[in-house]
Design a protein around this motif. Structure first.
Motif, PDB file in Angstrom:
ATOM      1  N   ALA A 138       0.820  -1.216   0.000  1.00  0.00           N
ATOM      2  CA  ALA A 138       0.000   0.000   0.000  1.00  0.00           C
ATOM      3  C   ALA A 138       0.852   1.263   0.000  1.00  0.00           C
ATOM      4  N   GLN A 139       2.061   1.163   0.532  1.00  0.00           N
ATOM      5  CA  GLN A 139       2.923   2.345   0.642  1.00  0.00           C
ATOM      6  C   GLN A 139       3.996   2.418  -0.442  1.00  0.00           C
ATOM      7  N   ARG A 140       3.997   1.448  -1.338  1.00  0.00           N
ATOM      8  CA  ARG A 140       4.932   1.515  -2.470  1.00  0.00           C
ATOM      9  C   ARG A 140       4.454   2.557  -3.479  1.00  0.00           C
ATOM     10  N   PRO A 141       5.379   3.227  -4.153  1.00  0.00           N
ATOM     11  CA  PRO A 141       4.988   4.160  -5.219  1.00  0.00           C
ATOM     12  C   PRO A 141       4.723   3.393  -6.518  1.00  0.00           C
ATOM     13  N   HIS A 142       3.768   2.480  -6.468  1.00  0.00           N
ATOM     14  CA  HIS A 142       3.482   1.566  -7.575  1.00  0.00           C
ATOM     15  C   HIS A 142       1.976   1.356  -7.602  1.00  0.00           C
ATOM     16  N   LEU A 143       1.328   1.886  -8.637  1.00  0.00           N
ATOM     17  CA  LEU A 143      -0.130   1.887  -8.701  1.00  0.00           C
ATOM     18  C   LEU A 143      -0.730   0.503  -8.528  1.00  0.00           C
ATOM     19  N   TRP A 144      -0.166  -0.489  -9.200  1.00  0.00           N
ATOM     20  CA  TRP A 144      -0.768  -1.822  -9.178  1.00  0.00           C
ATOM     21  C   TRP A 144      -0.495  -2.538  -7.864  1.00  0.00           C
ATOM     22  N   ALA A 145       0.655  -2.287  -7.263  1.00  0.00           N
ATOM     23  CA  ALA A 145       0.918  -2.834  -5.924  1.00  0.00           C
ATOM     24  C   ALA A 145      -0.090  -2.280  -4.928  1.00  0.00           C
ATOM     25  N   GLN A 146      -0.389  -0.998  -5.037  1.00  0.00           N
ATOM     26  CA  GLN A 146      -1.347  -0.376  -4.130  1.00  0.00           C
ATOM     27  C   GLN A 146      -2.759  -0.920  -4.345  1.00  0.00           C
ATOM     28  N   ARG A 147      -3.119  -1.156  -5.596  1.00  0.00           N
ATOM     29  CA  ARG A 147      -4.447  -1.723  -5.850  1.00  0.00           C
ATOM     30  C   ARG A 147      -4.519  -3.167  -5.346  1.00  0.00           C
TER      31      ARG A 147
END
Length: 233
Positions: A138-147
């Motif tokens: 959730a805290q990575r600067p990565h859209l798909w990781a956050q989703r």
């Protein structure tokens, strides 16, 4: 076997559908799906093809996941998900698939790829384990990781466990991307289907901070009077 599933998928391709899907999944310059390539194959068609290959290995599905074609990657993820579900008594196989998923997020690079598969791989694997990885995602600067982080909690919601959804929604509350707003609102709505008071408590605390898209998704099932109440706060 891998070459045959590719042939089967290619035969179903449609240039007209591919053109539509490129627009629908925002593959233009500067859009979230920039550069993705579609063949024009429907989800029911992909699922039917995957059913024909129950013996494809984890390694073969992983190789297919590295394809430039969106539908090949979807087939690979569905194949891995089915292998995961069939491996209930094989902790090692499930762990391998879980790790493959997390190490290939650059290929799980659109909302449909995430939404169809992360709940039943990432969420299912973490049900009785430490869930700290979801907070890292959730805290990575990565859209798909956050989703993946928020949508994977859907598995917990289905078992009446809401705390991780609430906490990750709080982490993502001020996110700037519409796809995260939608995912957060959607998962909050899923919580509300099972316990409306939990959803209302979240809204009463955070409604003024919530992006409008997230709020509208979250309150979609409320009666009109209650929707209007939260929209006017």
């Amino acid at each position: 076997m891998l070459s045959q599933i590719k042939k089967d998928l290619q035969q179903l391709g449609s240039p007209e559908k591919a053109a539509f899907l490129c627009r629908f999944f925002k593959t233009g310059k500067g859009q979230y799906g920039e550069g993705d390539v579609f063949m024009g194959i429907t989800m029911p068609e992909i699922r039917e093809i995957v059913k024909k290959y129950p013996t494809l290995t984890i390694e073969e599905w992983t190789e297919l996941l590295h394809s430039p074609f969106h539908e090949f990657r979807m087939a690979a993820l569905i194949g891995l998900m089915k292998r995961f579900q069939k491996s209930k008594k094989d902790e090692t196989a499930q762990h391998i698939i879980f790790e493959i998923y997390l190490s290939n997020l650059d290929y799980i690079n659109n909302w449909d790829l995430v939404d169809v598969t992360c709940r039943d791989i990432i969420g299912a694997y973490l049900l009785n384990k430490d869930r700290g990885i979801l907070y890292d995602l959730a805290q990575r600067p990565h859209l798909w990781a956050q989703r993946v982080a928020i949508v994977s909690t859907w598995y917990f919601i289905s078992r009446n466990q809401f705390s991780d959804t609430i906490r990750i929604a709080e982490i993502l509350l001020t996110h700037t991307h519409d796809l995260i707003h939608k995912a957060v609102g959607w998962m909050l709505r899923e919580v509300g289907k099972r316990d409306e008071l939990v959803l209302e408590e979240f809204l009463d605390t955070h409604v003024k901070q919530m992006p409008r898209t997230a709020l509208r998704y979250a309150i979609e099932r409320f009666p009109e009077s209650k929707r209007k109440y939260y929209l006017t706060l």
